[in-house]
Design a protein around this motif. Structure first.
Motif, PDB file in Angstrom:
ATOM      1  N   TYR A 167     -19.762  -7.132 -29.717  1.00  0.00           N
ATOM      2  CA  TYR A 167     -19.890  -6.584 -28.325  1.00  0.00           C
ATOM      3  C   TYR A 167     -19.648  -8.013 -27.428  1.00  0.00           C
ATOM      4  O   TYR A 167     -19.459  -7.809 -26.371  1.00  0.00           O
ATOM      5  CB  TYR A 167     -21.242  -5.852 -27.908  1.00  0.00           C
ATOM      6  N   LEU A 168     -19.853  -9.124 -27.960  1.00  0.00           N
ATOM      7  CA  LEU A 168     -19.751 -10.395 -27.236  1.00  0.00           C
ATOM      8  C   LEU A 168     -18.420 -10.541 -27.326  1.00  0.00           C
ATOM      9  O   LEU A 168     -17.986 -11.486 -28.059  1.00  0.00           O
ATOM     10  CB  LEU A 168     -20.872 -11.454 -27.864  1.00  0.00           C
ATOM     11  N   THR A 169     -17.783 -10.284 -26.265  1.00  0.00           N
ATOM     12  CA  THR A 169     -16.272 -10.372 -26.262  1.00  0.00           C
ATOM     13  C   THR A 169     -15.858 -11.954 -25.693  1.00  0.00           C
ATOM     14  O   THR A 169     -16.989 -12.823 -25.213  1.00  0.00           O
ATOM     15  CB  THR A 169     -15.629  -9.654 -25.056  1.00  0.00           C
ATOM     16  N   ARG A 170     -14.567 -12.283 -25.700  1.00  0.00           N
ATOM     17  CA  ARG A 170     -14.290 -13.646 -25.151  1.00  0.00           C
ATOM     18  C   ARG A 170     -14.745 -13.804 -23.910  1.00  0.00           C
ATOM     19  O   ARG A 170     -15.021 -15.060 -23.324  1.00  0.00           O
ATOM     20  CB  ARG A 170     -12.799 -13.653 -25.357  1.00  0.00           C
ATOM     21  N   THR A 171     -14.254 -13.047 -22.876  1.00  0.00           N
ATOM     22  CA  THR A 171     -14.781 -12.870 -21.827  1.00  0.00           C
ATOM     23  C   THR A 171     -16.303 -13.339 -21.293  1.00  0.00           C
ATOM     24  O   THR A 171     -16.834 -14.153 -20.579  1.00  0.00           O
ATOM     25  CB  THR A 171     -14.380 -11.568 -20.942  1.00  0.00           C
ATOM     26  N   GLN A 223     -12.507  -3.300  -4.039  1.00  0.00           N
ATOM     27  CA  GLN A 223     -11.493  -2.940  -3.187  1.00  0.00           C
ATOM     28  C   GLN A 223     -10.149  -3.603  -3.502  1.00  0.00           C
ATOM     29  O   GLN A 223      -9.249  -2.923  -3.769  1.00  0.00           O
ATOM     30  CB  GLN A 223     -11.497  -3.061  -1.838  1.00  0.00           C
ATOM     31  N   THR A 224     -10.090  -4.672  -3.776  1.00  0.00           N
ATOM     32  CA  THR A 224      -8.716  -5.573  -4.460  1.00  0.00           C
ATOM     33  C   THR A 224      -8.487  -5.303  -5.811  1.00  0.00           C
ATOM     34  O   THR A 224      -7.366  -5.348  -6.371  1.00  0.00           O
ATOM     35  CB  THR A 224      -8.989  -7.092  -4.212  1.00  0.00           C
ATOM     36  N   GLY A 225      -9.562  -4.987  -6.547  1.00  0.00           N
ATOM     37  CA  GLY A 225      -9.665  -4.738  -7.964  1.00  0.00           C
ATOM     38  C   GLY A 225      -9.374  -6.256  -8.877  1.00  0.00           C
ATOM     39  O   GLY A 225      -8.993  -6.289 -10.158  1.00  0.00           O
ATOM     40  N   ARG A 226      -9.695  -7.428  -8.066  1.00  0.00           N
ATOM     41  CA  ARG A 226      -9.761  -8.559  -8.618  1.00  0.00           C
ATOM     42  C   ARG A 226     -11.024  -9.045  -8.882  1.00  0.00           C
ATOM     43  O   ARG A 226     -12.247  -8.929  -7.942  1.00  0.00           O
ATOM     44  CB  ARG A 226      -9.136  -9.557  -7.684  1.00  0.00           C
ATOM     45  N   ARG A 227     -11.046 -10.104 -10.067  1.00  0.00           N
ATOM     46  CA  ARG A 227     -12.431 -10.592 -10.145  1.00  0.00           C
ATOM     47  C   ARG A 227     -12.345 -12.112 -10.274  1.00  0.00           C
ATOM     48  O   ARG A 227     -13.290 -12.768  -9.795  1.00  0.00           O
ATOM     49  CB  ARG A 227     -13.034 -10.122 -11.579  1.00  0.00           C
ATOM     50  N   THR A 228     -11.307 -12.514 -11.143  1.00  0.00           N
ATOM     51  CA  THR A 228     -11.441 -13.933 -11.395  1.00  0.00           C
ATOM     52  C   THR A 228     -11.182 -14.910 -10.176  1.00  0.00           C
ATOM     53  O   THR A 228     -11.732 -16.032 -10.277  1.00  0.00           O
ATOM     54  CB  THR A 228     -10.287 -14.319 -12.372  1.00  0.00           C
ATOM     55  N   PRO A 229     -10.414 -14.661  -9.252  1.00  0.00           N
ATOM     56  CA  PRO A 229     -10.344 -15.413  -7.586  1.00  0.00           C
ATOM     57  C   PRO A 229     -11.814 -15.707  -7.281  1.00  0.00           C
ATOM     58  O   PRO A 229     -11.960 -16.882  -6.837  1.00  0.00           O
ATOM     59  CB  PRO A 229      -9.437 -14.488  -7.025  1.00  0.00           C
ATOM     60  N   PHE A 230     -12.432 -14.828  -7.242  1.00  0.00           N
ATOM     61  CA  PHE A 230     -13.830 -14.837  -6.687  1.00  0.00           C
ATOM     62  C   PHE A 230     -14.971 -15.701  -7.418  1.00  0.00           C
ATOM     63  O   PHE A 230     -15.488 -16.581  -6.992  1.00  0.00           O
ATOM     64  CB  PHE A 230     -14.494 -13.662  -6.510  1.00  0.00           C
ATOM     65  N   LEU A 244     -16.556 -28.958 -14.958  1.00  0.00           N
ATOM     66  CA  LEU A 244     -16.516 -28.586 -16.043  1.00  0.00           C
ATOM     67  C   LEU A 244     -16.529 -26.869 -16.059  1.00  0.00           C
ATOM     68  O   LEU A 244     -15.528 -26.351 -16.579  1.00  0.00           O
ATOM     69  CB  LEU A 244     -17.452 -28.849 -17.239  1.00  0.00           C
ATOM     70  N   ALA A 245     -17.400 -26.475 -15.213  1.00  0.00           N
ATOM     71  CA  ALA A 245     -17.387 -25.032 -14.968  1.00  0.00           C
ATOM     72  C   ALA A 245     -16.195 -24.510 -14.277  1.00  0.00           C
ATOM     73  O   ALA A 245     -15.766 -23.625 -14.632  1.00  0.00           O
ATOM     74  CB  ALA A 245     -18.599 -24.806 -13.884  1.00  0.00           C
ATOM     75  N   ILE A 246     -15.511 -25.279 -13.270  1.00  0.00           N
ATOM     76  CA  ILE A 246     -14.388 -24.974 -12.537  1.00  0.00           C
ATOM     77  C   ILE A 246     -13.096 -24.836 -13.624  1.00  0.00           C
ATOM     78  O   ILE A 246     -12.444 -24.027 -13.698  1.00  0.00           O
ATOM     79  CB  ILE A 246     -13.942 -26.310 -11.645  1.00  0.00           C
ATOM     80  N   LEU A 247     -13.211 -25.933 -14.647  1.00  0.00           N
ATOM     81  CA  LEU A 247     -12.102 -25.829 -15.622  1.00  0.00           C
ATOM     82  C   LEU A 247     -12.016 -24.693 -16.418  1.00  0.00           C
ATOM     83  O   LEU A 247     -11.217 -24.073 -16.965  1.00  0.00           O
ATOM     84  CB  LEU A 247     -12.106 -27.187 -16.381  1.00  0.00           C
ATOM     85  N   LEU A 248     -13.301 -24.549 -17.140  1.00  0.00           N
ATOM     86  CA  LEU A 248     -13.574 -23.323 -17.912  1.00  0.00           C
ATOM     87  C   LEU A 248     -13.093 -21.962 -17.398  1.00  0.00           C
ATOM     88  O   LEU A 248     -12.700 -21.117 -17.808  1.00  0.00           O
ATOM     89  CB  LEU A 248     -15.039 -23.257 -18.246  1.00  0.00           C
ATOM     90  N   SER A 249     -13.210 -21.981 -15.979  1.00  0.00           N
ATOM     91  CA  SER A 249     -13.096 -20.524 -15.119  1.00  0.00           C
ATOM     92  C   SER A 249     -11.592 -20.205 -15.211  1.00  0.00           C
ATOM     93  O   SER A 249     -11.224 -19.329 -14.844  1.00  0.00           O
ATOM     94  CB  SER A 249     -13.419 -20.535 -13.592  1.00  0.00           C
ATOM     95  N   LEU A 250     -10.914 -21.458 -15.516  1.00  0.00           N
ATOM     96  CA  LEU A 250      -9.392 -21.229 -15.433  1.00  0.00           C
ATOM     97  C   LEU A 250      -8.755 -20.439 -16.524  1.00  0.00           C
ATOM     98  O   LEU A 250      -7.800 -19.825 -16.655  1.00  0.00           O
ATOM     99  CB  LEU A 250      -8.542 -22.732 -15.438  1.00  0.00           C
ATOM    100  N   TYR A 251      -9.814 -20.353 -17.619  1.00  0.00           N
ATOM    101  CA  TYR A 251      -9.307 -19.549 -18.911  1.00  0.00           C
ATOM    102  C   TYR A 251      -9.556 -18.263 -18.906  1.00  0.00           C
ATOM    103  O   TYR A 251      -9.424 -17.429 -19.674  1.00  0.00           O
ATOM    104  CB  TYR A 251     -10.063 -20.296 -20.054  1.00  0.00           C
ATOM    105  N   LEU A 252     -10.402 -17.699 -17.662  1.00  0.00           N
ATOM    106  CA  LEU A 252     -10.616 -16.341 -17.659  1.00  0.00           C
ATOM    107  C   LEU A 252      -9.423 -15.446 -17.231  1.00  0.00           C
ATOM    108  O   LEU A 252      -8.529 -15.962 -16.529  1.00  0.00           O
ATOM    109  CB  LEU A 252     -11.686 -15.974 -16.419  1.00  0.00           C
ATOM    110  N   LYS A 253      -9.280 -14.346 -18.015  1.00  0.00           N
ATOM    111  CA  LYS A 253      -8.043 -13.371 -17.668  1.00  0.00           C
ATOM    112  C   LYS A 253      -8.594 -12.182 -16.978  1.00  0.00           C
ATOM    113  O   LYS A 253      -9.403 -11.698 -16.997  1.00  0.00           O
ATOM    114  CB  LYS A 253      -7.583 -12.920 -19.183  1.00  0.00           C
ATOM    115  N   GLU A 254      -7.539 -12.132 -15.899  1.00  0.00           N
ATOM    116  CA  GLU A 254      -7.824 -10.718 -14.996  1.00  0.00           C
ATOM    117  C   GLU A 254      -7.606  -9.570 -15.546  1.00  0.00           C
ATOM    118  O   GLU A 254      -6.798  -9.212 -16.458  1.00  0.00           O
ATOM    119  CB  GLU A 254      -6.956 -11.098 -13.747  1.00  0.00           C
TER     120      GLU A 254
END
Length: 393
Positions: A3-7, A67-74, A175-185
């Motif tokens: 249950y601990l997924t990549r995301t 409303q936008t259905g988006r997560r990763t930009p925020f 480093l947190a900023i760089l890791l966030s780039l690997y999140l998939k929408e």
């Protein structure tokens, strides 16, 4: 632990390194602010105002994420702002600039919180929400162990060099900023793209449309928040008792270690025996801690209280969000959590200002005892008036 997924792992690592940056500074923040002329009351105003900014933005950006259905930009923008705020505090010591830098940090938290928690909820099932949120809290709080430990080591070799710490804290933030780039929408909902623009306070409309169970639960949580001021006051109390900077930071590290170690197991236990039971047990521990803080004691006394405080945090922080996500519609998860955390931050602002005022005029013991009394009344309210989630009714 499938249950601990990549995301979930990515979000947890991002929170960990962000917390390393934040928690390097948190235990020395009140000491630093006092060293540049801030009074206890002004520190309370600063912390409260920063939390209010975070709160209002949590609600707005949570609604916008749904409303936008988006997560990763925020998520990316939020962690980015928090990262750049750290070196800002080192540039100038003027009160208005410090207020601005802290506001940027808290605004970042407000932008990312609803979207991040919704993404965590989307990755979990009803049966695993306690452990998923618990695991995230454990990883997040592990950063609160590493961060102050690095601060302690740094101050050992460079005592009083607080401003340089704010510059160093930018490294894990980056480093947190760089890791966030690997999140998939996740897939965007076409229906939400046609919705009208979100007004800043539109998230407040969710209150009247939300399920009754949500309103009853959040009412109790907000009353509790009104008496639960910033943890800065706990650190000030320990420092006031005569403990050194090293001992104060050491006890704070110990608290976070307990929090980090306990959050995941308590999340698993909450999935098995019920979210409500674990949450109420945590609030009872809070009452005990704040009652104990009204008494002046040794470092061992405060260490014992902070051990219980770590268990309280582990039993409530992630569990409350898991509980909310269980009793609300999946499409409204970010809005529901954002509305709660938004109102919660406003209440925290009031709590910090009020605690600072009571402390200043009537002393620390009165402030802590009053908090303990109100928290106990909330325990009774939740026990009697708020039903457990359907999965563990």
């Amino acid at each position: 632990m499938t249950y601990l997924t990549r995301t979930i792992w990515l979000l947890s690592w991002i929170s960990l390194v962000t917390d390393i940056a934040s928690e390097m500074l948190y235990p020395v923040m009140p000491i630093y602010l006092q060293s540049i002329g801030f009074s206890v009351w002004i520190i309370g105003v600063l912390e409260g105002f920063a939390e209010a900014i975070a709160g209002l933005s949590k609600g707005y950006f949570g609604k916008l994420s749904d409303q936008t259905g988006r997560r990763t930009p925020f998520i990316r923008l939020g962690y980015g702002l928090s990262a750049v705020s750290k070196p800002m505090i080192a540039v100038f010591v003027y009160p208005l600039w410090i207020f601005f830098a802290r506001t940027v940090d808290r605004l970042g938290k407000g932008i990312r919180t609803g979207a991040r928690d919704a993404l965590l909820s989307d990755e979990a099932t009803t049966e695993t929400k306690g452990r998923v949120f618990g695991f995230h809290r454990s990883m997040d709080t592990l950063g609160a162990v590493v961060g102050p430990s690095l601060a302690l080591l740094f101050l050992y070799y460079f005592p009083g060099s607080y401003r340089n710490m704010f510059l160093i804290a930018f490294v894990p933030g980056l480093l947190a900023i760089l890791l966030s780039l690997y999140l998939k929408e996740h897939t965007i909902s076409p229906a939400k793209d046609k919705a009208p623009p979100v007004r800043f306070f539109a998230f407040l409309n969710y209150w009247k449309d939300s399920p009754p169970a949500y309103r009853r639960l959040v009412t109790g949580l907000l009353v509790f928040t009104l008496c639960n001021s910033s943890d800065v006051f706990l650190l000030l109390r320990i420092k006031q008792a005569g403990l050194s900077d090293t001992a104060t930071i050491g006890i704070y590290i110990f608290y976070n270690l307990i929090y980090a170690l306990a959050a995941f197991p308590l999340g698993i236990l909450a999935d098995r025996i019920g979210l409500k039971k674990i949450f109420l047990a945590g609030l009872v521990l809070f009452v005990m801690v704040y009652t104990g803080m009204s008494v002046t004691g040794s470092w061992l006394w405060y260490a014992s209280l902070l051990l219980l405080y770590g268990l309280y945090a582990a039993a409530t922080e992630g569990i409350s969000k898991a509980w909310i996500s269980t009793i609300t519609d999946k499409a409204d998860t970010a809005t529901a959590i954002g509305t709660f955390t938004g109102l919660q931050s406003i209440c925290t602002m009031m709590a910090s200002m009020l605690t600072g005022w009571i402390w200043y005029h009537f002393g620390a013991a009165t402030a802590f005892l009053l908090t303990a009394c109100i928290a106990f009344m909330v325990v009774v309210y939740l026990l009697v008036r708020v039903p457990a989630p359907d999965t563990h009714a």
